[in-house]
Every structure is written in structure tokens, then in C-alpha cells.
Design a protein around this motif. Structure first.
Motif, mmCIF file in Angstrom:
data_model
loop_
_atom_site.group_PDB
_atom_site.id
_atom_site.type_symbol
_atom_site.label_atom_id
_atom_site.label_comp_id
_atom_site.label_asym_id
_atom_site.label_seq_id
_atom_site.Cartn_x
_atom_site.Cartn_y
_atom_site.Cartn_z
ATOM 1 N N ASP A 68 1.396 9.577 -6.868
ATOM 2 C CA ASP A 68 1.716 9.037 -5.547
ATOM 3 C C ASP A 68 0.425 8.504 -4.928
ATOM 4 O O ASP A 68 -0.248 9.190 -4.158
ATOM 5 C CB ASP A 68 2.339 10.110 -4.659
ATOM 6 C CG ASP A 68 2.805 9.535 -3.313
ATOM 7 O OD1 ASP A 68 2.841 8.287 -3.192
ATOM 8 O OD2 ASP A 68 3.116 10.329 -2.410
ATOM 9 N N PHE A 69 0.042 7.307 -5.326
ATOM 10 C CA PHE A 69 -1.192 6.707 -4.803
ATOM 11 C C PHE A 69 -1.106 5.188 -4.912
ATOM 12 O O PHE A 69 -0.183 4.646 -5.522
ATOM 13 C CB PHE A 69 -2.426 7.244 -5.541
ATOM 14 C CG PHE A 69 -2.464 6.935 -7.013
ATOM 15 C CD1 PHE A 69 -2.941 5.708 -7.482
ATOM 16 C CD2 PHE A 69 -2.042 7.877 -7.946
ATOM 17 C CE1 PHE A 69 -2.997 5.439 -8.833
ATOM 18 C CE2 PHE A 69 -2.095 7.611 -9.300
ATOM 19 C CZ PHE A 69 -2.570 6.389 -9.751
ATOM 20 N N HIS A 70 -2.114 4.528 -4.308
ATOM 21 C CA HIS A 70 -2.137 3.060 -4.319
ATOM 22 C C HIS A 70 -3.428 2.567 -4.973
ATOM 23 O O HIS A 70 -4.418 3.304 -5.059
ATOM 24 C CB HIS A 70 -2.026 2.486 -2.903
ATOM 25 C CG HIS A 70 -3.249 2.735 -2.061
ATOM 26 N ND1 HIS A 70 -3.419 3.871 -1.301
ATOM 27 C CD2 HIS A 70 -4.384 1.990 -1.872
ATOM 28 C CE1 HIS A 70 -4.579 3.827 -0.682
ATOM 29 N NE2 HIS A 70 -5.189 2.693 -1.003
ATOM 30 N N PHE A 71 -3.405 1.322 -5.420
ATOM 31 C CA PHE A 71 -4.594 0.635 -5.932
ATOM 32 C C PHE A 71 -4.485 -0.842 -5.553
ATOM 33 O O PHE A 71 -3.423 -1.305 -5.111
ATOM 34 C CB PHE A 71 -4.748 0.814 -7.446
ATOM 35 C CG PHE A 71 -3.646 0.198 -8.264
ATOM 36 C CD1 PHE A 71 -3.767 -1.095 -8.770
ATOM 37 C CD2 PHE A 71 -2.480 0.909 -8.543
ATOM 38 C CE1 PHE A 71 -2.760 -1.657 -9.538
ATOM 39 C CE2 PHE A 71 -1.464 0.355 -9.301
ATOM 40 C CZ PHE A 71 -1.603 -0.933 -9.802
ATOM 41 N N GLN A 72 -5.581 -1.581 -5.720
ATOM 42 C CA GLN A 72 -5.619 -2.989 -5.304
ATOM 43 C C GLN A 72 -5.965 -3.875 -6.484
ATOM 44 O O GLN A 72 -6.904 -3.592 -7.233
ATOM 45 C CB GLN A 72 -6.650 -3.203 -4.187
ATOM 46 C CG GLN A 72 -6.679 -4.629 -3.642
ATOM 47 C CD GLN A 72 -7.733 -4.806 -2.548
ATOM 48 O OE1 GLN A 72 -8.544 -3.909 -2.316
ATOM 49 N NE2 GLN A 72 -7.711 -5.953 -1.885
ATOM 50 N N VAL A 73 -5.209 -4.974 -6.636
ATOM 51 C CA VAL A 73 -5.498 -5.987 -7.653
ATOM 52 C C VAL A 73 -6.263 -7.134 -6.986
ATOM 53 O O VAL A 73 -5.810 -7.687 -5.975
ATOM 54 C CB VAL A 73 -4.203 -6.515 -8.308
ATOM 55 C CG1 VAL A 73 -4.525 -7.643 -9.286
ATOM 56 C CG2 VAL A 73 -3.470 -5.384 -9.013
ATOM 57 N N VAL A 74 -7.428 -7.470 -7.544
ATOM 58 C CA VAL A 74 -8.303 -8.505 -6.978
ATOM 59 C C VAL A 74 -8.582 -9.559 -8.048
ATOM 60 O O VAL A 74 -8.865 -9.216 -9.207
ATOM 61 C CB VAL A 74 -9.633 -7.902 -6.483
ATOM 62 C CG1 VAL A 74 -10.583 -8.999 -6.018
ATOM 63 C CG2 VAL A 74 -9.377 -6.906 -5.363
ATOM 64 N N LYS A 106 0.816 -1.199 0.000
ATOM 65 C CA LYS A 106 0.000 0.000 0.000
ATOM 66 C C LYS A 106 0.856 1.259 0.000
ATOM 67 O O LYS A 106 0.538 2.255 -0.658
ATOM 68 C CB LYS A 106 -0.918 -0.025 1.223
ATOM 69 C CG LYS A 106 -2.200 0.757 1.069
ATOM 70 C CD LYS A 106 -3.146 0.445 2.229
ATOM 71 C CE LYS A 106 -4.532 0.982 1.941
ATOM 72 N NZ LYS A 106 -5.480 0.646 3.045
ATOM 73 N N ASP A 107 1.961 1.196 0.735
ATOM 74 C CA ASP A 107 2.866 2.334 0.811
ATOM 75 C C ASP A 107 4.110 2.128 -0.040
ATOM 76 O O ASP A 107 5.060 2.917 0.037
ATOM 77 C CB ASP A 107 3.276 2.581 2.267
ATOM 78 C CG ASP A 107 2.082 2.916 3.143
ATOM 79 O OD1 ASP A 107 1.186 3.634 2.656
ATOM 80 O OD2 ASP A 107 2.041 2.457 4.302
ATOM 81 N N GLY A 108 4.132 1.040 -0.816
ATOM 82 C CA GLY A 108 5.263 0.776 -1.679
ATOM 83 C C GLY A 108 6.478 0.249 -0.964
ATOM 84 O O GLY A 108 7.596 0.305 -1.499
ATOM 85 N N TYR A 111 -0.756 -2.174 -4.478
ATOM 86 C CA TYR A 111 0.404 -1.662 -5.207
ATOM 87 C C TYR A 111 0.419 -0.145 -5.087
ATOM 88 O O TYR A 111 -0.630 0.508 -4.959
ATOM 89 C CB TYR A 111 0.357 -2.079 -6.675
ATOM 90 C CG TYR A 111 0.531 -3.571 -6.859
ATOM 91 C CD1 TYR A 111 1.798 -4.122 -7.071
ATOM 92 C CD2 TYR A 111 -0.563 -4.431 -6.790
ATOM 93 C CE1 TYR A 111 1.968 -5.498 -7.218
ATOM 94 C CE2 TYR A 111 -0.402 -5.807 -6.932
ATOM 95 C CZ TYR A 111 0.859 -6.327 -7.147
ATOM 96 O OH TYR A 111 1.026 -7.687 -7.282
ATOM 97 N N ASN A 112 1.641 0.411 -5.178
ATOM 98 C CA ASN A 112 1.818 1.858 -5.046
ATOM 99 C C ASN A 112 2.523 2.407 -6.278
ATOM 100 O O ASN A 112 3.508 1.837 -6.757
ATOM 101 C CB ASN A 112 2.642 2.168 -3.785
ATOM 102 C CG ASN A 112 2.890 3.649 -3.609
ATOM 103 O OD1 ASN A 112 3.863 4.194 -4.142
ATOM 104 N ND2 ASN A 112 2.027 4.296 -2.845
ATOM 105 N N LEU A 113 2.012 3.528 -6.814
ATOM 106 C CA LEU A 113 2.626 4.229 -7.936
ATOM 107 C C LEU A 113 3.242 5.528 -7.428
ATOM 108 O O LEU A 113 2.607 6.280 -6.671
ATOM 109 C CB LEU A 113 1.589 4.539 -9.016
ATOM 110 C CG LEU A 113 1.169 3.393 -9.939
ATOM 111 C CD1 LEU A 113 -0.016 3.819 -10.780
ATOM 112 C CD2 LEU A 113 2.326 2.957 -10.824
ATOM 113 N N SER A 114 4.461 5.803 -7.904
ATOM 114 C CA SER A 114 5.131 7.044 -7.505
ATOM 115 C C SER A 114 5.958 7.569 -8.670
ATOM 116 O O SER A 114 6.369 6.813 -9.555
ATOM 117 C CB SER A 114 6.018 6.807 -6.278
ATOM 118 O OG SER A 114 7.030 5.851 -6.563
ATOM 119 N N GLY A 115 6.211 8.850 -8.663
ATOM 120 C CA GLY A 115 6.986 9.481 -9.720
ATOM 121 C C GLY A 115 6.101 10.091 -10.779
ATOM 122 O O GLY A 115 4.929 9.712 -10.948
#
Length: 666
Positions: free
Chosen positions: A103-109, A65-67, A95-99
Motif C-alpha cells: 500500500d504505497f505510491h511511486f512516481q514515473v518520470v 498518488k492515492d490510487g 501511481y499507487n500499489l495495493s494488495g
């Protein structure tokens, strides 16, 4: 399609690495996506998500969540500032995206996807070569589904059939029917996959194509027998087809119905039920229908008018023919229906513990034939070998809805100057259960749930089942059958009221009797304050007895305790008990031995020249053995415990010695 799209995206990524075409990855690839990804979104595994970021920069995808759980991938945004992320290779989780301004998170289900098929068999010469797939369960709503089969099309991406806006069964459209008729399938087995268009969810089925033959149908019996007013099952066997039409009756008999049957569970047969009592109903589906738990389709229509009374008994000129057809004008098979006169039967009484039974099979497991019933238990009145009533009882909760049928229960000895108490099937605490297959009607009476109080219920009662002239399948005259029962106070008895004596060992029995119904649970306790507490739940046997078994091997001989028996609705009973090491065992015999010895001593006179002969007399030893019921051995002897001789003999010997000494002195 998901696999192809993933390969396409992978190829583009490889090209961008080797050719340095960052702008290509950020523009052309951006058109291939299923959804956009923003902070907190749920993305189903297999979907391609698009992210908007700063142009000509890099975005890093990290696990967690926080990478903080490790690096996963990185992407170049190109001149468009858009990147596509394929989740086909990502494990479910955060998962966390940055750069590049992200700068946020998402969930794979992972999308759950449970699918069933109405049939997995197709006939190669059948006009109907469809299979209906049903989505039974999914954790997602509103998605598109397609059917593929490389075995059939030679192309894993060719869609055989598809549909959109799908849901699980309980939430909306959930069925997709695939038609295989255009593929001219040969006999064999084919893998067919049902797949969600934009995720990795799929399920594969083996579809078997069988060589067809001429369709045919047949009855499972050459004649069907049914009492007038009852219900009869008729089974149609199907071969190389899943449907047929049966004709019941004929115009000549003024009773003619058509029955269309469809086999939905692929077991090769369909059973329909004919209710001979309901033939007065103009709605044919109330006369002939499928069973309650059947998956098959049965649709009936009248070819003649409905009857004015239940279907008549067959005799003489009245014959009911049965025919079954598939595609030909001639019947595939014929049978006949024999309607017989009804019967009233006889009545008998059973008892049941206070437990619920939902079906006749459950009820017959609980009941015991007996005429005395303890208050709180159930009286079960069985009208057996009775027929011609079960068509009328379909859907009935009591007998009040059927003219001419009744069941009443009345006390035998009412109090002086009062009317006898009575009740029937409409009263609280009373219900009926019919078992037409075994020609039995049951009246179940909950003795502690009647409006009649406990005190007034005690005593003898008579239950009477009556069929009178108002019944549609009427007898020539009123017919009644009856049985009696007696309601008693519930009683418990432990060890016939006597104290209990058991050994201080294992497998020790404490038993009793009761008038509670066999199958009732009885609790038996053995308690010795501060020493032991033992507890066992047992059931009453058919003869009214109950028996518990305990292990007392760890406790001392002579330990006192109390034994208690209790059951719901009955007053508990207690008796005293003791651990007795001799209880229940065989005791050793007692042996008594008696020994008698007599000795005579000869004395010589020294002054005389004549020697008197010594006379010795020995009394024979007498031994007497007596068997006693005791473990000790007792031996009786006259030697008073002295070695060699007794006290009396010793005194005589001393006197003789004294006299001898005196003579010598003189």
C-alpha cells in the motif's frame, strides 16, 4: 534493449494468462528488473521495477498518488512474492500499489536526454571514422548509454559502442566515442541512435558517409600583410581532412614555427592568429593561437629559438614563407607574410551618451564626432590609422603595462600658480578599447567618474597619445598625436525658452535643444491640471535637437498647460503652453468692400407750362477690396443699413415734398 525486455515481459504475461502459469510469472520474470520500487521512489520511464509482496496474491496498480484516478494494471505475486512492473507504457505521474501486503505510491518520470555530436560526416577512406556524442543535459545522474544502428549492423539490438557512469556535461563524464571503422561503410546516410540502457530516453542522428578523395590544404590568401607589432589572421582551408600542419617562416629567416590545426566545427577551415609583437616569447602558444570564440584546435611549436625583439619588417633578403601540409612531404600550398612599418596615425574627439559599450562595434554605434561634451557624458578620444600597437595591447587594461606607449589628458588653462590637472589610462573613469582590425585605439573618459571634481573639469582639455623610443617597435624619434575637447555644464532648452502654442489636434510637436550627447534620452511632458498629462521619452539627434509629438485633439481650444523637458544629469526646463486652434495653420484673407451710391431727384413745378428736364446724375459705384490676414470678411457701405437710400437723401426728399405742398396751397 528496453524494447526487447518489454516485449519479453509482455510475452511472459500473455503466457501466464493463457497457461495459468502464475508461478512462472512470479519467479522467472522477477530476474529481469532494473531497480526495486518502494514507497515514494522515482522511477524513470522505461525502467522495470521490482516489488516485493505477499506470495500467491494479487497486486493492483492504480493511477494517482492515492490510487483514485483509475485502474492501470494488476499482477499475480506467485510463490516468490515478487512482481516486475514495466514503466515503458506508463505515462509520467504518480501511481499507487495495493494488495498482497502493499500500500504505497511511486512516481514515473521521463528522463530528459539532450545529446550533440561533434561531427555527422565520415569519409569512407579516412583512418578516423569516429563520432563523439556529448550528453549536454539530463535530469538524471550516473546512467549507462549505448549506440545502435540497424542501418549499419542489420540488428537493432547490436551495440556499436557503450559506456557507463554517464552524467550531463557539467557534472562529470559525459562523452561517448563510437568507432564505425570496422563496418566498412559505403557512401550514404545512416540513422544512428544514442540510447540510455534502462529507460526510454534516446536521440537519433543522421550520419553521412562521404566518398573520400586525396586530402589537401590551402591558404586563403597568397600574401598576408601586417604592420610590425600587430596581429594577423591566417586561414587554412581543408579538403577531405580535418587537420593539417602549417610552417611559418624558415631557418634562413631565423624565424620558423610549426602550427598543427584541427577543424572541430566541420566548416572546412581553421584560422590561427600570429602576434608579431610576442615573437620574443618562448611559449609558442602565446605567439600563434586560435581565436577566442573558435572551436578549432591550434597548437604551435618553435622550430628555431624565439626572437630577441618583435618580428622584423620584411625587406630585401628578409622574406617569411608560409607552407601547409597534410600527408605528403611536399607542401599542398604556399603563401608569404609581409611585415610592414608601423604608423602612429592621428587623433580626433567624439562624444557618447552615458551608456556602456563592450566592443568597438557597439562603441561606434553610440559616438558622435564633436569636441564639446556635457558633464556626465563620455569623451571618446580616437587614435585612428595607428598600427603596430595591438600585439602589445593583447590582454592589457591600460597602457601602463606597455613600455613606450602613453595617453595623457591635461587641462589647457590651469588656475594661476597651480599645476595643470591631468589624468591617464590608469585613473578611475578612464579605460581603453583597441580595434586592431580597423587600426583604431579608443580612450573612453567618463566625465562624472573622474577624481577631478565637476567644477575643476569645466573648460578646455588636450588628450595626447605618445609612442616613444622605449617602445619595442620604436620609431626613429618620439611621436605624438593629440586632440582637444571642452567640458560644459549640461543644458536643456525647450522651444527656445518661449511659450508653446499648438493646435488642439493630433501630431503636435514640442521641440528643444541640448548639449547632451546625441542618443541621450530626454523626457518631454505636457500637463494641464485635471485635464491631461502626456509623457514621451525621445532621443537627442545628431545636431543636438529633440522633438516630441502629442495628440491634443480631444481637448478644448484655449486649454492652458505646461511643457517640461528633463534628462539625467541636466536641470529640467519648463515653459507655458496653450491649445490654439489657429496655431500652425494658414488663415483666410479679409475682404473689405466699399460701395458709394449718389441719387439726384427731379421736382416738377405744376403751375408752369414749361417742363424742366429731369436730370439724373448717378455716381458710379466704387468697390474697394482689401486683403487682410484674418478669417472674417468686413463690408463697408454708405447706406447705413437702409434699403434703397441713405438718411441724408431721405431728409432732402421730405423737404422737397413739403415745399411742393406749400406752393399748391397758395
Amino acid at each position: 534493449m528496453t524494447k526487447v525486455r518489454s516485449l519479453f515481459l509482455t510475452a511472459l504475461m500473455v503466457m501466464s494468462v493463457f497457461a495459468g502459469a502464475t508461478a512462472f510469472a512470479g519467479t522467472a520474470v522477477a530476474d529481469e528488473h532494473d531497480r526495486t520500487i518502494e514507497n515514494g521512489n522515482v522511477v524513470y520511464q522505461g525502467q522495470v521495477g521490482q516489488v516485493s509482496a505477499d506470495t500467491n496474491d494479487e497486486v493492483t496498480l492504480n493511477k494517482g498518488k492515492d490510487g483514485e484516478d483509475g485502474f492501470e494494471d494488476s499482477y499475480s505475486t506467485g510463490s516468490s512474492g515478487l512482481i516486475n512492473i514495466s514503466t515503458a507504457g506508463l505515462e509520467p505521474g504518480f501511481y499507487n500499489l495495493s494488495g498482497a501486503g502493499t500500500d504505497f505510491h511511486f512516481q514515473v518520470v521521463e528522463q530528459s536526454f539532450d545529446v550533440s555530436a561533434d561531427s555527422t560526416t565520415i569519409m569512407d577512406d579516412s583512418d578516423d571514422q569516429t563520432v563523439t556524442f556529448s550528453i549536454d543535459d539530463s535530469n538524471r545522474e550516473d546512467f549507462n548509454v549505448s549506440v545502435y544502428s540497424e542501418d549499419i549492423t542489420d540488428d537493432e539490438n547490436e551495440v556499436i559502442d557503450s559506456d557507463s557512469g554517464m552524467h550531463e556535461e557539467s557534472d562529470g563524464k559525459h562523452e561517448l566515442t563510437a568507432d564505425f571503422s570496422e563496418y566498412d561503410l559505403s557512401p550514404g546516410t545512416y540513422n544512428v541512435t544514442v540510447s540510455v540502457d534502462d529507460t526510454s530516453a534516446s536521440q537519433t542522428f543522421e550520419i553521412t558517409v562521404e566518398e573520400g578523395g586525396s586530402a589537401s590544404s590551402s591558404f586563403d590568401s597568397s600574401v598576408y600583410n601586417v604592420p610590425r607589432g600587430d596581429i594577423v589572421p591566417v586561414t587554412v582551408n581543408l579538403e577531405n581532412t580535418d587537420s593539417a600542419t602549417a610552417i611559418v617562416g624558415s631557418d634562413e629567416a631565423n624565424f620558423n614555427m610549426s602550427v598543427d590545426v584541427t577543424d572541430n566545427d566541420d566548416d572546412g577551415e581553421v584560422t590561427f592568429w600570429l602576434n608579431t609583437y610576442e615573437t620574443t616569447d618562448s611559449n609558442a602558444d602565446n605567439v600563434i593561437y586560435a581565436g577566442d570564440e573558435s572551436d578549432d584546435d591550434v597548437s604551435a611549436t618553435w622550430n628555431t629559438n624565439n626572437l630577441s625583439e618583435p618580428l622584423a619588417v620584411t625587406s630585401g633578403d628578409i622574406v617569411y614563407e608560409l607552407e601547409t601540409y597534410t600527408n605528403s612531404e611536399n607542401p599542398d600550398d604556399v603563401s608569404s607574410l609581409s611585415v610592414e612599418p608601423r604608423n602612429t596615425g592621428s587623433a580626433q574627439t567624439w562624444v557618447s551618451p552615458d551608456e556602456g559599450a563592450e566592443s568597438p562595434s557597439e562603441l561606434t554605434e553610440l559616438i558622435t564626432q564633436r569636441s564639446n561634451v556635457a558633464y556626465g557624458d563620455k569623451v571618446v578620444v580616437q587614435v585612428k590609422d595607428t598600427s603596430g600597437i595591438y600585439g602589445a595591447l593583447t590582454g592589457a587594461n591600460d597602457l601602463s603595462s606597455v613600455d613606450g606607449l602613453s595617453m595623457t589628458v591635461e587641462e589647457d588653462e590651469p588656475e594661476p600658480n597651480t599645476a595643470a590637472d591631468s589624468f591617464d589610462t590608469t585613473d578611475d573613469g578612464v579605460k581603453i578599447m583597441d580595434d586592431g582590425a580597423n587600426q583604431s585605439l579608443y580612450l573612453i573618459i567618463e566625465t562624472d567618474n573622474l577624481e577631478i571634481g565637476e567644477e575643476d573639469l569645466m573648460g578646455d582639455w588636450t588628450a595626447t597619445f605618445t609612442v616613444d623610443e622605449e617602445y619595442a617597435v620604436s620609431p626613429d624619434e618620439k611621436q605624438s598625436v593629440s586632440t582637444t575637447f571642452t567640458v560644459e555644464e549640461p543644458t536643456l532648452d525647450l522651444n527656445e525658452g518661449n511659450d508653446v502654442s499648438v493646435a488642439n489636434s493630433d501630431n503636435q510637436t514640442i521641440a528643444g535643444t541640448t548639449n547632451l550627447a546625441p542618443g541621450t534620452s530626454v523626457n518631454v511632458q505636457a500637463r494641464s491640471s485635471g485635464i491631461f498629462f502626456k509623457n514621451q521619452d525621445i532621443t537627442v539627434s545628431e545636431d543636438g535637437s529633440f522633438s516630441s509629438m502629442f495628440d491634443f485633439s480631444e481637448y478644448d481650444n484655449g486649454t492652458e498647460f505646461s511643457a517640461t523637458a528633463s534628462a539625467a544629469g541636466a536641470e529640467s526646463v519648463s515653459v507655458d503652453g496653450v491649445l490654439n486652434q489657429n496655431a500652425g495653420g494658414e488663415e483666410e484673407p479679409t475682404t473689405t468692400t466699399t460701395t458709394t451710391t449718389t441719387t439726384t431727384t427731379t421736382t416738377e413745378e405744376p403751375t408752369e407750362t414749361t417742363e424742366e428736364p429731369t436730370e439724373t446724375t448717378e455716381e458710379p459705384t466704387e468697390t474697394t477690396e482689401t486683403t487682410e490676414t484674418t478669417e472674417d470678411t468686413e463690408t463697408t457701405s454708405n447706406d447705413d443699413g437702409q434699403p434703397g437710400f441713405g438718411v441724408a437723401i431721405s431728409v432732402v426728399a421730405l423737404l422737397a415734398a413739403a415745399l411742393l405742398a406749400l406752393r399748391r396751397e397758395n
